[in-house]
Design an enzyme around this catalytic site. Structure first.
Site, short mmCIF file in Angstrom:
data_model
loop_
_atom_site.label_atom_id
_atom_site.label_comp_id
_atom_site.label_asym_id
_atom_site.label_seq_id
_atom_site.Cartn_x
_atom_site.Cartn_y
_atom_site.Cartn_z
N ASP A 170 44.50 -25.08 23.17
CA ASP A 170 44.22 -24.45 24.38
C ASP A 170 42.96 -23.70 24.82
O ASP A 170 42.77 -22.29 24.87
CB ASP A 170 44.70 -23.03 23.93
CG ASP A 170 46.37 -22.92 24.06
OD1 ASP A 170 46.51 -24.29 24.11
OD2 ASP A 170 47.33 -22.24 23.58
N LYS A 215 52.78 -25.35 26.95
CA LYS A 215 53.42 -25.24 26.08
C LYS A 215 53.64 -23.93 26.72
O LYS A 215 52.94 -23.53 27.58
CB LYS A 215 53.23 -25.49 25.21
CG LYS A 215 51.98 -24.71 24.76
CD LYS A 215 51.63 -25.41 22.92
CE LYS A 215 49.99 -24.20 22.99
NZ LYS A 215 49.80 -22.87 23.15
N CYS A 246 47.42 -18.87 18.37
CA CYS A 246 48.28 -20.22 19.11
C CYS A 246 47.78 -21.71 17.71
O CYS A 246 48.35 -22.19 17.76
CB CYS A 246 47.84 -21.04 20.14
SG CYS A 246 48.16 -19.86 21.33
C1 C5J Z 1 46.46 -18.78 22.57
C2 C5J Z 1 46.65 -16.37 23.01
N1 C5J Z 1 46.24 -19.77 23.26
N2 C5J Z 1 46.05 -16.09 22.58
N3 C5J Z 1 46.89 -17.85 22.84
O1 C5J Z 1 46.43 -18.34 21.03
O2 C5J Z 1 47.74 -15.60 23.68
#
Ligand code: C5J
Length: 230
Positions: free
Chosen positions: A24, A129, A162
């Site tokens: 991400d 995802k 994540c």
């Molecule tokens: C991730 C989030 N990628 N913090 N998403 O950690 O909402």
């Protein structure tokens, strides 16, 4: 086998069965005007993870090892967005609403893209995802098993959301994860530290924690050994 200094003890992996996960690294989390900032976060806190991750990415690419990028986001019609996720908190903009980088956390928006510094190359897997964990509602496990991957080197943001969900899901599926402390990041330094400590606690109950420098050092030493066999 390659042996990397790590907590709680060295991480040993077979170079034929390893993949790099880049979780991400999206503009929505790292840049102003995205989802992370809509929640009131200081997005500059995540940027320290970019340079060390670039170095690890280069090392994997040079060796031709598997690289997998993930992106958190939803279908443009939001049919895969649970109300429980959409309505959570009190953000300035909600998922699916129009921001300066397009619709927040929506596939196809500029904000959903990976930051240019870590942009995927054509042969690399890019996995979309809808959730926090990378295994939930994706074909990640199928891809890893099809390639015979057993060990994961994990980078990404955010450490306690994540990254943590993914590493826990990986652990339950029998994969061994080395989380790189300098290649992960959080809006909350205390959560970053706590998540890393949780992975390696109790003899590595969820995985291993190391640094990009120690990984790159181990890779370098193994190349020297391969080039100059005794
Ligand atoms: C991730 C989030 N990628 N913090 N998403 O950690 O909402």
């Amino acid at each position: 086998m390659i042996k990397v200094q790590a907590e709680p003890h060295p991480f040993v992996f077979d170079p034929g069965h390893v993949a790099l996960l880049c979780i991400d690294f999206q503009r929505d989390f790292l840049e102003a005007g995205g989802f992370g900032e809509s929640l009131g976060n200081d997005v500059s806190r995540l940027r320290s993870a970019i340079a060390p991750t670039q170095a690890v990415l280069s090392a994997f690419r040079e060796r031709g090892w598997t690289v997998i990028h993930t992106r958190e986001g939803h279908r443009p019609d939001l049919t895969d967005l649970f109300p429980a996720k959409r309505d959570r908190g009190n953000p300035s903009l909600r998922i699916g609403e129009e921001g300066p980088m397009g619709r927040l956390l929506v596939r196809g928006s500029a904000g959903h893209e990976i930051v240019p510094e870590l942009a995927p190359q054509p042969a690399e897997v890019v996995l979309d995802k809808p959730g926090k964990g990378s295994f939930y509602a994706t074909d990640l496990e199928t891809i890893l098993r099809a390639r015979g991957i057993t060990s994961l080197v994990v980078t990404g943001v955010t450490t306690e959301v994540c990254v943590q969900s993914t590493v826990r899901e990986a652990n339950d599926r029998g994969f061994e994860s080395l989380v790189l402390s300098d290649c992960t990041g959080s809006y909350f330094p205390e959560f970053h530290a706590a998540a890393l400590a949780m992975f390696a606690a109790q003899g590595g109950i969820v995985g291993w924690v190391g640094t990009s420098a120690d990984l790159l050092d181990a890779l370098e030493q193994s190349s020297v050994r391969t080039e100059n066999p005794e």
